[in-house]
Design a protein around this motif. Structure first.
Motif, PDB file in Angstrom:
ATOM      1  N   THR A 281     -29.090 -42.755 -94.963  1.00 35.58           N
ATOM      2  CA  THR A 281     -29.444 -41.809 -96.026  1.00 35.58           C
ATOM      3  C   THR A 281     -28.749 -42.158 -97.340  1.00 35.58           C
ATOM      4  N   ALA A 282     -27.446 -42.425 -97.258  1.00 34.52           N
ATOM      5  CA  ALA A 282     -26.642 -42.635 -98.463  1.00 34.52           C
ATOM      6  C   ALA A 282     -26.314 -44.110 -98.659  1.00 34.52           C
ATOM      7  N   HIS A 283     -26.021 -44.461 -99.893  1.00 38.38           N
ATOM      8  CA  HIS A 283     -25.558 -45.812-100.221  1.00 38.38           C
ATOM      9  C   HIS A 283     -24.037 -45.791-100.171  1.00 38.38           C
ATOM     10  N   LEU A 284     -23.458 -46.360 -99.135  1.00 42.98           N
ATOM     11  CA  LEU A 284     -22.011 -46.382 -98.974  1.00 42.98           C
ATOM     12  C   LEU A 284     -21.413 -47.428 -99.911  1.00 42.98           C
ATOM     13  N   LEU A 285     -20.341 -47.062-100.586  1.00 41.64           N
ATOM     14  CA  LEU A 285     -19.710 -47.909-101.592  1.00 41.64           C
ATOM     15  C   LEU A 285     -18.317 -48.331-101.139  1.00 41.64           C
ATOM     16  N   PRO A 286     -17.821 -49.462-101.629  1.00 41.91           N
ATOM     17  CA  PRO A 286     -16.454 -49.868-101.289  1.00 41.91           C
ATOM     18  C   PRO A 286     -15.448 -48.762-101.615  1.00 41.91           C
ATOM     19  N   GLY A 287     -14.537 -48.540-100.691  1.00 45.88           N
ATOM     20  CA  GLY A 287     -13.547 -47.480-100.839  1.00 45.88           C
ATOM     21  C   GLY A 287     -13.971 -46.159-100.256  1.00 45.88           C
ATOM     22  N   ASP A 288     -15.253 -45.992 -99.942  1.00 47.31           N
ATOM     23  CA  ASP A 288     -15.710 -44.749 -99.317  1.00 47.31           C
ATOM     24  C   ASP A 288     -15.078 -44.598 -97.935  1.00 47.31           C
ATOM     25  N   LEU A 289     -14.934 -43.367 -97.524  1.00 50.75           N
ATOM     26  CA  LEU A 289     -14.354 -43.056 -96.221  1.00 50.75           C
ATOM     27  C   LEU A 289     -15.419 -42.509 -95.285  1.00 50.75           C
ATOM     28  N   VAL A 290     -15.403 -42.979 -94.048  1.00 52.13           N
ATOM     29  CA  VAL A 290     -16.233 -42.402 -93.001  1.00 52.13           C
ATOM     30  C   VAL A 290     -15.288 -41.867 -91.941  1.00 52.13           C
ATOM     31  N   LEU A 291     -15.112 -40.539 -91.942  1.00 56.16           N
ATOM     32  CA  LEU A 291     -14.262 -39.891 -90.956  1.00 56.16           C
ATOM     33  C   LEU A 291     -15.055 -39.720 -89.666  1.00 56.16           C
ATOM     34  N   THR A 292     -14.417 -39.986 -88.544  1.00 58.06           N
ATOM     35  CA  THR A 292     -15.160 -40.115 -87.295  1.00 58.06           C
ATOM     36  C   THR A 292     -15.018 -38.942 -86.333  1.00 58.06           C
ATOM     37  N   GLY A 293     -14.520 -37.826 -86.825  1.00 56.59           N
ATOM     38  CA  GLY A 293     -14.402 -36.652 -85.971  1.00 56.59           C
ATOM     39  C   GLY A 293     -13.015 -36.534 -85.359  1.00 56.59           C
ATOM     40  N   SER A 294     -12.733 -35.361 -84.816  1.00 57.08           N
ATOM     41  CA  SER A 294     -11.397 -35.058 -84.308  1.00 57.08           C
ATOM     42  C   SER A 294     -11.459 -34.629 -82.850  1.00 57.08           C
ATOM     43  N   PRO A 295     -10.494 -35.055 -82.049  1.00 53.45           N
ATOM     44  CA  PRO A 295     -10.508 -34.700 -80.623  1.00 53.45           C
ATOM     45  C   PRO A 295     -10.059 -33.267 -80.368  1.00 53.45           C
ATOM     46  N   ALA A 296     -10.110 -32.888 -79.121  1.00 55.01           N
ATOM     47  CA  ALA A 296      -9.688 -31.547 -78.716  1.00 55.01           C
ATOM     48  C   ALA A 296      -8.208 -31.345 -79.018  1.00 55.01           C
ATOM     49  N   GLY A 297      -7.833 -30.075 -79.149  1.00 55.96           N
ATOM     50  CA  GLY A 297      -6.435 -29.743 -79.360  1.00 55.96           C
ATOM     51  C   GLY A 297      -6.146 -29.161 -80.720  1.00 55.96           C
ATOM     52  N   ASN A 298      -7.172 -28.651 -81.403  1.00 56.65           N
ATOM     53  CA  ASN A 298      -6.917 -28.008 -82.698  1.00 56.65           C
ATOM     54  C   ASN A 298      -6.312 -26.627 -82.488  1.00 56.65           C
ATOM     55  N   GLY A 299      -5.977 -26.000 -83.594  1.00 54.13           N
ATOM     56  CA  GLY A 299      -5.293 -24.714 -83.513  1.00 54.13           C
ATOM     57  C   GLY A 299      -6.099 -23.621 -82.837  1.00 54.13           C
ATOM     58  N   MET A 300      -7.423 -23.644 -83.027  1.00 56.21           N
ATOM     59  CA  MET A 300      -8.248 -22.633 -82.375  1.00 56.21           C
ATOM     60  C   MET A 300      -8.159 -22.754 -80.857  1.00 56.21           C
ATOM     61  N   HIS A 301      -8.036 -23.962 -80.383  1.00 55.40           N
ATOM     62  CA  HIS A 301      -7.886 -24.172 -78.948  1.00 55.40           C
ATOM     63  C   HIS A 301      -6.577 -23.568 -78.442  1.00 55.40           C
ATOM     64  N   TRP A 302      -5.512 -23.782 -79.197  1.00 54.64           N
ATOM     65  CA  TRP A 302      -4.192 -23.312 -78.761  1.00 54.64           C
ATOM     66  C   TRP A 302      -3.928 -21.855 -79.141  1.00 54.64           C
TER      67      TRP A 302
END
Length: 333
Positions: A282-303
Motif C-alpha cells: 500500500t505504502a512507499h517505504l522510505l529509508p529510515g522508516d520503521l516497521v514495528l512487528t508487534g509485541s508478545p504477551a505480558g503487557n500490563g493488562m495481562h498482569w
C-alpha cells in the motif's frame, strides 16, 4: 532525570552499530558505535557536517562498506559512549506499527477489552480470540497502522505519562529499519530492503484504544499510541547482516526489575519479511522508516498492573542492546 545505561559494552551483535549521540549541551551527530563502548563521529569520518543517520540510510548501499571499513580501523580516534548522551537512533519519516502478531498477546488483549454488555465467560472469549487469530493467519493479512514520528523518544529518556491516560501500558517490539525504498516488494525481496534492526517500546493507553463516544468507529490509535514520548526507540541500529535470524530473537521487558514480557519472535504470526512486504503493498517505504512487528504477551493488562509514576522499564532484544526508561506522571491541570 533520564535513566542512564549501566553499561554499553557488548550490548549488540556484530562489529558495529549506528547511533545518534551528543556531547553535553552539544548538537546531535550520527555515530558508529563499537561493542567496546566507544563511538566515532561520522560527520568528520565521512566529511559531511550535515550528516544524520537518516541521510546515511538514504544511501545505505554506498555507506555500508565504508562503515565496515571504519569499524575495522582501530587507529581512528573514538569517544567513550558513557561520556555522551544517547538519543533515538533515527528520525523516521514514517512509522508502520502492527498489532495482533503474537498468539498469546492477541488472546490476552481480546479478553481484556471486553465489549460493553459482553458477559460471556473468559474461556469462551479466549476460544473466540484463538479462532479469529487462526483465521487471520490462514488469510495471511497482517494488521498494520500508522504511528507518528513525534511520539519517538530516546532509549534512556523519561517517558511522560499524560494526565488523561488512565491505563498506560508497555509493548516491547522488534523494529525493522528500512534502508532501501520499497514499494510492492515480495516477501522474498523484503529482506534486502532492511538496513537493520532496533528496539521500540510501543506504549499504549488502553483506556482510549476504543472510542467511547461512538463504538462503531472502532479503534483510535492517534489518541492511544501517539502521545509525545510514547515510542522509546533504540539505543542502536544494528545492521541486518549482524542478525542471523530476526525471526528467532528474544524480546524481554522488565518492570522495576521484574520480567513481564519474555518471548521469542518465533511466536510471531507474520514474520519480519512478511510485515515489510505487506506494508509495501500500500505504502512507499522510505529509508529510515520503521516497521514495528508487534509485541508478545505480558503487557500490563495481562498482569493487571499498568504503568505509573516512577516505574522503570528495561527492554532488550537479542543482539540489539538494552533500553531503560523511567515513567514520570504529567501534572494534572
Amino acid at each position: 532525570m533520564s535513566v542512564k545505561p549501566e553499561s554499553v559494552s557488548a550490548l549488540f551483535a556484530g562489529p558495529f552499530a549506528l547511533a545518534t549521540l551528543s556531547a553535553p549541551d552539544g548538537p546531535r551527530f550520527p555515530a558508529l558505535v563499537t561493542p567496546d563502548g566507544n563511538a566515532l563521529d561520522l560527520r568528520a569520518a565521512l566529511g559531511d557536517e550535515q550528516l544524520t543517520v537518516l541521510r546515511l540510510l538514504d544511501r545505505w548501499d554506498e555507506t555500508l562498506p565504508r562503515l565496515r571499513a571504519l569499524a575495522a580501523d582501530t587507529g581512528v580516534g573514538r569517544t567513550p559512549i558513557e561520556d555522551l548522551r544517547v538519543h533515538a537512533p533515527v528520525e523516521p519519516r514514517q512509522i508502520f506499527q502492527s498489532g495482533a502478531n503474537y498468539r498469546q498477546h492477541v488472546i490476552d488483549l481480546h479478553v481484556a477489552h471486553r465489549a460493553p454488555g459482553d458477559d460471556r465467560p473468559e474461556a469462551e472469549r479466549r476460544a473466540e480470540a484463538a479462532e479469529i487469530m487462526d483465521r487471520r493467519a490462514a488469510e495471511d493479512l497482517p494488521y498494520v497502522f500508522i504511528g507518528l514520528p513525534s511520539a519517538i523518544t530516546g532509549p534512556y529518556d523519561d517517558v511522560v505519562l499524560p494526565a488523561w491516560a488512565e491505563k498506560p501500558d508497555w509493548e516491547l517490539e522488534l523494529a525493522a529499519v528500512i534502508g532501501r525504498p520499497a514499494y510492492r516488494v515480495s516477501v522474498d525481496e523484503a529482506a534486502s530492503h532492511i538496513a537493520g534492526y532496533t528496539i521500540a517500546n510501543d506504549l499504549t493507553d488502553r483506556s482510549t484504544v476504543f472510542r467511547r463516544d461512538m463504538p462503531q468507529i472502532g479503534t483510535d490509535w492517534l489518541r492511544s499510541k501517539n502521545a509525545p514520548g510514547f515510542t522509546p526507540l533504540g539505543p542502536w541500529i544494528v545492521p541486518a547482516q549482524s542478525i542471523a535470524n530476526p525471526d528467532d530473537l528474544r524480546v524481554t521487558l522488565k518492570l522495576n526489575g521484574e520480567t513481564m514480557q519474555d518471548e521469542s519472535t518465533k511466536d510471531m504470526i507474520f514474520k519480519v519479511a512478511r510485515m515489510v512486504s505487506y506494508a509495501s503493498q500500500t505504502a512507499h517505504l522510505l529509508p529510515g522508516d520503521l516497521v514495528l512487528t508487534g509485541s508478545p504477551a505480558g503487557n500490563g493488562m495481562h498482569w493487571g498492573r499498568l504503568l505509573r509514576d516512577g516505574d522503570v522499564m528495561e527492554g532488550s532484544v537479542t543482539g540489539l542492546g538494552v533500553q531503560r526508561t523511567r515513567c514520570v506522571a504529567e501534572a494534572a491541570e
